[in-house]
Scaffold this motif. Sequence first.
Motif, PDB file in Angstrom:
ATOM      1  N   GLY A  62       4.533 -17.665  -5.838  1.00 36.83           N
ATOM      2  CA  GLY A  62       5.530 -17.155  -6.483  1.00 36.83           C
ATOM      3  C   GLY A  62       4.981 -16.535  -7.981  1.00 36.83           C
ATOM      4  N   ARG A  63       4.104 -17.027  -8.537  1.00 34.46           N
ATOM      5  CA  ARG A  63       3.326 -16.688  -9.700  1.00 34.46           C
ATOM      6  C   ARG A  63       2.391 -15.575  -9.781  1.00 34.46           C
ATOM      7  N   GLY A  64       1.935 -15.182  -8.357  1.00 38.30           N
ATOM      8  CA  GLY A  64       0.988 -14.408  -8.165  1.00 38.30           C
ATOM      9  C   GLY A  64      -0.239 -14.921  -7.337  1.00 38.30           C
ATOM     10  N   TYR A  65      -1.353 -14.226  -7.130  1.00 40.65           N
ATOM     11  CA  TYR A  65      -2.263 -14.808  -6.170  1.00 40.65           C
ATOM     12  C   TYR A  65      -3.196 -15.797  -6.749  1.00 40.65           C
ATOM     13  N   MET A  66      -3.084 -16.871  -5.942  1.00 40.88           N
ATOM     14  CA  MET A  66      -3.825 -18.083  -6.253  1.00 40.88           C
ATOM     15  C   MET A  66      -4.951 -18.285  -5.292  1.00 40.88           C
ATOM     16  N   GLU A  67      -6.156 -18.868  -5.860  1.00 47.35           N
ATOM     17  CA  GLU A  67      -7.238 -19.201  -4.925  1.00 47.35           C
ATOM     18  C   GLU A  67      -7.042 -20.484  -4.577  1.00 47.35           C
ATOM     19  N   LYS A  68      -7.210 -20.915  -3.256  1.00 45.79           N
ATOM     20  CA  LYS A  68      -6.887 -22.135  -2.568  1.00 45.79           C
ATOM     21  C   LYS A  68      -8.103 -23.109  -3.221  1.00 45.79           C
TER      22      LYS A  68
END
Length: 167
Positions: A8-14
Amino acid sequence: MGEGSYCGRGYMEKIILDLVDRRILAVLQEDATVPIADIAERVGLSQTPCWKRIKRLEHEGVIESRVAVLNRDRLGLGVTVIVAIRTAQHTDDWLQTFAEGVARIPEVVEFYRMSGEIDYLLKIVARDIADYDRIYRKLTKVAPLHDVSSSFAMQEIKSTTALPLFD
């Protein structure tokens, strides 16, 4: 690093977590006030490596914050309301106005944009039905809404802040 995903806050690296990281997180999710020495003992590390792992997990955004979970009933917030909202407007400007307005209502403790027939879902805590009516009137003034449907929780069967930590 692992594969990426959109949140929800943007692209996140796992983030890839090993078993020790998961054990540390499990302890902290249960009680974030546990001293480093106790966490280290529970997960089989000495204090310094344990502390460094916690700092890394904070730096990488896995641990967003450490908070106290309050008892709603003891604070007189005994009514939980799930509010389903439909709107006829789907512009970025409308969403920004609506999101900013909802953010100013402290009784809204969760707020989601949905797929399907419901556009937005809110979780609201209130003292009683009259208090919810006050909040409802405030909510309906934030932006034009097509339909607002409120459901009152009769019993809380499960509520947790702990996320599942799979191996």
